[in-house]
Design a protein around this motif. Structure first.
Motif, PDB file in Angstrom:
ATOM      1  N   ASP A  83       0.810  -1.209   0.000  1.00  0.00           N
ATOM      2  CA  ASP A  83       0.000   0.000   0.000  1.00  0.00           C
ATOM      3  C   ASP A  83       0.850   1.269   0.000  1.00  0.00           C
ATOM      4  OD1 ASP A  83      -2.326  -1.441  -0.090  1.00  0.00           O
ATOM      5  OD2 ASP A  83      -2.716  -1.329   2.061  1.00  0.00           O
ATOM      6  N   GLU A  94     -14.499  -2.172  -2.242  1.00  0.00           N
ATOM      7  CA  GLU A  94     -14.664  -1.055  -1.300  1.00  0.00           C
ATOM      8  C   GLU A  94     -13.370  -0.699  -0.572  1.00  0.00           C
ATOM      9  OE1 GLU A  94     -17.595   0.360   2.339  1.00  0.00           O
ATOM     10  OE2 GLU A  94     -17.765  -1.664   1.510  1.00  0.00           O
ATOM     11  N   ASP A  95     -12.665  -1.683  -0.055  1.00  0.00           N
ATOM     12  CA  ASP A  95     -11.438  -1.375   0.687  1.00  0.00           C
ATOM     13  C   ASP A  95     -10.421  -0.667  -0.199  1.00  0.00           C
ATOM     14  OD1 ASP A  95     -12.536  -2.517   2.919  1.00  0.00           O
ATOM     15  OD2 ASP A  95     -11.347  -4.366   2.833  1.00  0.00           O
ATOM     16  N   PHE A  96     -10.340  -1.098  -1.448  1.00  0.00           N
ATOM     17  CA  PHE A  96      -9.367  -0.513  -2.364  1.00  0.00           C
ATOM     18  C   PHE A  96      -9.713   0.934  -2.677  1.00  0.00           C
ATOM     19  CE2 PHE A  96      -8.068   0.585  -6.689  1.00  0.00           C
ATOM     20  CZ  PHE A  96      -6.696   0.389  -6.599  1.00  0.00           C
ATOM     21  N   THR A 101     -11.608   2.978  -1.098  1.00  0.00           N
ATOM     22  CA  THR A 101     -11.503   3.798   0.111  1.00  0.00           C
ATOM     23  C   THR A 101     -10.061   4.204   0.351  1.00  0.00           C
ATOM     24  OG1 THR A 101     -13.433   2.736   1.135  1.00  0.00           O
ATOM     25  CG2 THR A 101     -11.887   3.859   2.601  1.00  0.00           C
ATOM     26  N   PHE A 102      -9.145   3.268   0.153  1.00  0.00           N
ATOM     27  CA  PHE A 102      -7.717   3.581   0.303  1.00  0.00           C
ATOM     28  C   PHE A 102      -7.289   4.625  -0.724  1.00  0.00           C
ATOM     29  CE2 PHE A 102      -3.239   3.149  -0.625  1.00  0.00           C
ATOM     30  CZ  PHE A 102      -2.666   3.052   0.628  1.00  0.00           C
ATOM     31  N   ASN A 156     -17.119   1.883  -6.892  1.00  0.00           N
ATOM     32  CA  ASN A 156     -16.984   0.879  -5.853  1.00  0.00           C
ATOM     33  C   ASN A 156     -17.708  -0.388  -6.297  1.00  0.00           C
ATOM     34  OD1 ASN A 156     -17.120  -0.682  -3.538  1.00  0.00           O
ATOM     35  ND2 ASN A 156     -17.851   0.974  -2.214  1.00  0.00           N
TER      36      ASN A 156
END
Length: 212
Positions: free
Chosen positions: A164, A186-188, A190-191, A210
């Motif tokens: 990351d 979503e996690d990606f 958001t990052f 998303n």
């Protein structure tokens, strides 16, 4: 079954557990890179539906969807086994995230997000614009198309799945090189939004899809 029946032109492996589904473009189907369709099919006589974002830079005679194959899934393995001449049903296009050839682009992709990302980069190149693709994956897909883009002058940054720090650095380096798009789960995404903010940018100016 709802939607428009479309003919499968080909199914091609484009990476580990990933295929490109090339479909005949139905009459009146006017989609831009970044938009998605609702695909319906009936394996085992059960109607199933999924959303897939276009992975082709245009929708002339055919258009393409990139499908990540979940071996335990109820639809993607069936799609991967389709043969030319079979049919599926599609509705759409949907979505307000589009590319119309007006700007340079920075397309950030996680996992299956590489489909729309490479499509937008190719559309930008075809329009005479600059393109950057930042792609986080341990087993990349669409590498032939990415290599062709790189040979044509695009910037391609590959990032390992767990790295990351390098992803954040790539976003900070390239976020002002064009309209920024991001595609992934979503996690990606958001990052990505947080990395834009940390680098002094405005995440609200990015076009982010998303996948859930």
């Amino acid at each position: 079954m709802e939607g428009t029946p479309v003919t499968v032109e080909s199914v091609t492996e484009v990476g580990p557990d990933t295929v490109a589904l090339e479909l005949e473009t139905p009459d009146g189907f006017d989609a831009l890179p970044g938009q998605f369709v609702l695909l319906r099919a009936s394996p085992d006589d059960e109607v199933l539906s999924r959303h897939y974002t276009l992975s082709s830079p245009d929708v002339g005679a055919t258009f393409e969807l990139t499908v990540g194959i979940d071996p335990d899934g109820d639809l993607s393995p069936w799609l991967a086994d389709l043969e030319a001449g079979e049919t599926v049903n599609v509705e759409g296009p949907f979505g307000r995230i589009t590319y119309d050839g007006e700007d340079d682009v920075v397309a950030v992709a996680g996992g299956p997000g590489i489909g729309p990302a490479v499509a937008i980069a190719e559309a930008a190149h075809n329009a005479g614009r600059d393109a950057v693709v930042i792609y986080q994956a341990d087993e990349p897909a669409h590498t032939d198309r990415l290599e062709a883009l790189e040979s044509a002058g695009a910037t391609i940054r590959y990032v390992d799945e767990d790295d990351d720090d390098t992803l954040a650095d790539a976003i900070a380096t390239h976020r002002e090189d064009g309209q920024l798009y991001a595609f992934g789960f979503e996690d990606f995404v958001t990052f990505v939004a947080e990395a834009i903010d940390d680098a002094g940018g405005d995440p609200d100016e990015a076009l982010i899809e998303n996948f859930g």
